[in-house]
Design an enzyme around this catalytic site. Sequence first.
Site, PDB file in Angstrom:
ATOM      1  N   HIS A 133       0.823  -1.218   0.000  1.00  0.00           N
ATOM      2  CA  HIS A 133       0.000   0.000   0.000  1.00  0.00           C
ATOM      3  C   HIS A 133       0.855   1.266   0.000  1.00  0.00           C
ATOM      4  O   HIS A 133       0.371   2.340  -0.354  1.00  0.00           O
ATOM      5  CB  HIS A 133      -0.984  -0.004   1.176  1.00  0.00           C
TER       6      HIS A 133
ATOM      7  N   ASP B 281      -0.020  -7.640   1.655  1.00  0.00           N
ATOM      8  CA  ASP B 281       0.519  -6.276   1.711  1.00  0.00           C
ATOM      9  C   ASP B 281       2.047  -6.311   1.730  1.00  0.00           C
ATOM     10  O   ASP B 281       2.694  -6.090   2.754  1.00  0.00           O
ATOM     11  CB  ASP B 281      -0.022  -5.570   2.954  1.00  0.00           C
TER      12      ASP B 281
ATOM     13  N   SER C 216       4.288   2.739   8.066  1.00  0.00           N
ATOM     14  CA  SER C 216       3.873   1.624   7.221  1.00  0.00           C
ATOM     15  C   SER C 216       5.034   1.150   6.354  1.00  0.00           C
ATOM     16  O   SER C 216       5.820   1.959   5.855  1.00  0.00           O
ATOM     17  CB  SER C 216       2.715   2.045   6.316  1.00  0.00           C
TER      18      SER C 216
END
Length: 454
Positions: free
Chosen positions: A251, A296, A393
């Site tokens: 992402h 992910d 992230s």
Amino acid sequence: MAPQLLLCLILTFLWSLPEAESNVFLKSKEANRFLQRTKRSNSLFEEFRPGNIERECIEEKCSKEEAREIFKDNEKTEAFWNVYVDGDQCSSNPCHYGGTCKDGIGSYTCTCLPNYEGKNCEHLLFKSCRFFNGNCWHFCKPVQNDTQCSCAESYRLGDDGHSCVAEGDFSCGRNIKARNKREASLPDFVQSQNATLLKKSDNPSPDIRIINGMDCKLGECPWQAVLLDKEGDVFCGGTILSPIYVLTAAHCITQSKHISVVVGEIDISRKETRHLLSVDKAYVHTKFVLATYDYDIAIIQLKTPIQFSENVVPACLPTADFANQVLMKQDFGIISGFGHTRSGGQTSNTLKVVTIPYVDRHTCMLSSDFRITPNMFCAGYDTLPRDACQGDSGGPHITAYRDTHFITGIISWGEGCAKKGKYGVYTKVSNFIPWIKAVMRKHQPSTESSTGRL
């Protein structure tokens, strides 16, 4: 006449007693000026008082029967008596491989775990990777009734067949500075840190930050990479895998059309010292689902290779079995990043690091309002006000084993920020080892090893 003489002598003797007493004995107050003595616990009717271990056996020497009267329990008496007589034979932790030591008089007894025997539990009945990783420092493979050890890339197997020896100065997973400088403070660091994750809306949020982390000193998080957008702002993290490959979250790749990578920095505000690395290509897993953050994972390929140093070292890539059976059964993992330090605040200029415990899968699934897929795992605390949220992230979840640091997860998503009962959700790297190796093998330039000095 004789009886009368005897009576006179007795009367004379009795008459002289008060004078003798006054000459020989001193009054109490006066005597205390000359006789200074520390009072003991012994006093009138002591035998009628309840037993006291300090009075009976420390201030004075006691017998085993006296100790038994105090403890009123044979097992407790034996345990005390064995130490009282000649010290604790178990103080040096003589029992190996998780054996339990029981002190005796002049000896000790080890109770061994299954598959171990010997006075100190030092002998394996049969070798198995299920027991202490088969004594292997890195990877263990069962071979008939034996085990075979092997090592991560840039290590060789030691002469003992178990240890792994680094072949270069910058072998993967080495963290020399952290081990030398902060080894003594590590237990406090481990016990005091925490991470859970943030939800901005009704969907899992990919924006992760670290709150209340410790500053990561130069060289203590050498595998950390940071992703910058076109304006030079931090928006994600990553993990160095090799001179030209950085592991991150899928992402993250969707968040910016322009990505630069910085490594070896602990203060991202010092723009004059940071060196921007250009991205050549990004490989996003074809099964990545943005709505759920399943699969992910992505790999960034750099145009120019990273120059390794004491402050820039890749994390080691584990085997799937080693990650699942050994690494993810450790108590703690380590996450790091430049994310926000408080909800709604700015990203951190300094690199933060947090140690967080693994959370069992059942608890993980019960805690979440969203599906935890087989490609995810949870880590963190459920109550402490320390967190991981926006900006981190794609960053590393690292697990150390025998002084080697392996990549075990990718910071992915979460619900709430320091929200009670919620944990951080991470991409489970062990599920993607073949995919990672395939990408790196397929696109590896011939000059990578020499330039990166693996």
